[in-house]
Design an enzyme around this catalytic site. Structure first.
Site, PDB file in Angstrom:
ATOM      1  N   CYS A   1      34.586 -20.087  23.120  1.00  0.00           N
ATOM      2  CA  CYS A   1      35.308 -20.262  22.094  1.00  0.00           C
ATOM      3  C   CYS A   1      35.158 -21.261  21.351  1.00  0.00           C
ATOM      4  O   CYS A   1      33.723 -22.005  21.456  1.00  0.00           O
ATOM      5  CB  CYS A   1      36.009 -18.859  22.169  1.00  0.00           C
ATOM      6  SG  CYS A   1      35.798 -17.820  20.323  1.00  0.00           S
TER       7      CYS A   1
ATOM      8  N   HIS B   1      35.457 -14.925  25.897  1.00  0.00           N
ATOM      9  CA  HIS B   1      36.529 -15.086  26.643  1.00  0.00           C
ATOM     10  C   HIS B   1      36.965 -14.916  28.326  1.00  0.00           C
ATOM     11  O   HIS B   1      37.914 -13.350  27.890  1.00  0.00           O
ATOM     12  CB  HIS B   1      38.165 -14.977  25.841  1.00  0.00           C
ATOM     13  CG  HIS B   1      37.812 -15.794  24.245  1.00  0.00           C
ATOM     14  ND1 HIS B   1      38.723 -16.785  24.349  1.00  0.00           N
ATOM     15  CD2 HIS B   1      37.866 -15.222  22.924  1.00  0.00           C
ATOM     16  CE1 HIS B   1      38.724 -17.206  23.233  1.00  0.00           C
ATOM     17  NE2 HIS B   1      37.985 -16.747  21.955  1.00  0.00           N
TER      18      HIS B   1
ATOM     19  N   GLU C   1      38.731 -15.956  30.092  1.00  0.00           N
ATOM     20  CA  GLU C   1      40.664 -15.786  30.854  1.00  0.00           C
ATOM     21  C   GLU C   1      41.515 -15.038  30.648  1.00  0.00           C
ATOM     22  O   GLU C   1      42.267 -14.549  30.848  1.00  0.00           O
ATOM     23  CB  GLU C   1      40.811 -17.029  29.844  1.00  0.00           C
ATOM     24  CG  GLU C   1      40.932 -17.156  28.955  1.00  0.00           C
ATOM     25  CD  GLU C   1      39.729 -17.791  27.847  1.00  0.00           C
ATOM     26  OE1 GLU C   1      40.705 -17.936  26.302  1.00  0.00           O
ATOM     27  OE2 GLU C   1      38.614 -17.289  28.154  1.00  0.00           O
TER      28      GLU C   1
END
Length: 229
Positions: free
Chosen positions: A89, A197, A199
């Site tokens: 990002c 994302h 994560e």
């Protein structure tokens, strides 16, 4: 194998802890936390991660000010040595502004912040970030950005396509990105920038109500590739 990763924090980063938690959850090793004003990185690192957020409040352009932070000289030097670098990002925006990846991230085509789960198609399986995937398979990974519209001129886009440097694509229009590109690799395949994302998708629905573990596989690929290198 001991896995040694560093997560860089810029003023305005808000996914740095998420990234560190994901790296530790997958590797079993705590990540080194690095401040943007630091001038050096240890030479024993296996991965450098640039997290999401709004570095410097996205003033000038998203990632533009962070790209001039002292730590980015060390990140560039590490990338030159072949240390893997993952930018997610805002981290992707920083990598393009620092010229570690081609192109630019512009305002979303709809001029609105997008926050939802996106479906991605794996376009490359030859990098250490993607080697455990099957070409063409799909992943569900959250996106949360206002400036995620990937742009590059046609010559650059054709080169990226021809060299197999498009890592992920959106399976449907997401933010106006050229050729639906969601992730881009460096020429040597050791630097990956992606808007979604991973994560935020490291636990199955049975563990986390948000659901989804597809992003975990990106980190697992890194560990598996380094273990066999």
């Amino acid at each position: 194998m001991a896995f040694r990763a560093a997560v860089v924090t810029f003023p305005g980063s808000n996914c740095d802890r998420d990234m560190a938690v994901a790296l530790e959850a997958v590797s079993g090793q705590p990540a080194l936390r690095v401040w943007h004003g630091d001038a050096d990185l240890p030479d024993w690192l296996d991965l450098v991660a640039l997290p999401g957020g709004f570095s410097y409040g996205d003033y000038l352009r998203s990632g533009a000010m962070a790209a001039t932070s002292p730590i980015m000289r060390a990140v560039a030097a590490a990338a030159t040595r072949g240390v893997p670098v993952l930018g997610v990002c805002n981290g992707f925006q920083v990598l393009t502004e620092a010229r570690l990846l081609p192109g630019a991230l512009m305002r979303n085509a709809g001029q609105r912040f997008i926050c939802r789960t996106a479906e991605l198609q794996v376009a490359n399986t030859d990098s250490l970030f993607t080697s455990g995937f099957v070409a063409g398979e799909t992943l569900r990974v959250p996106v949360a950005h206002h400036d995620g519209n990937y742009f590059a001129d046609d010559v650059t886009l054709d080169r990226l396509e021809g060299e197999g440097r498009v890592a992920f694509r959106y399976t449907e229009a997401c933010n106006g990105s050229a050729r639906d590109i969601a992730g881009v690799l460096s020429a040597n395949g050791r630097v990956l920038g992606m808007m979604p994302h991973p994560e935020r998708a490291i636990e199955p629905a049975a563990v986390n109500a948000l659901g989804g573990a597809d992003g975990r596989r990106v980190f697992e690929n890194i560990l598996a590739s380094l273990a066999t290198a």
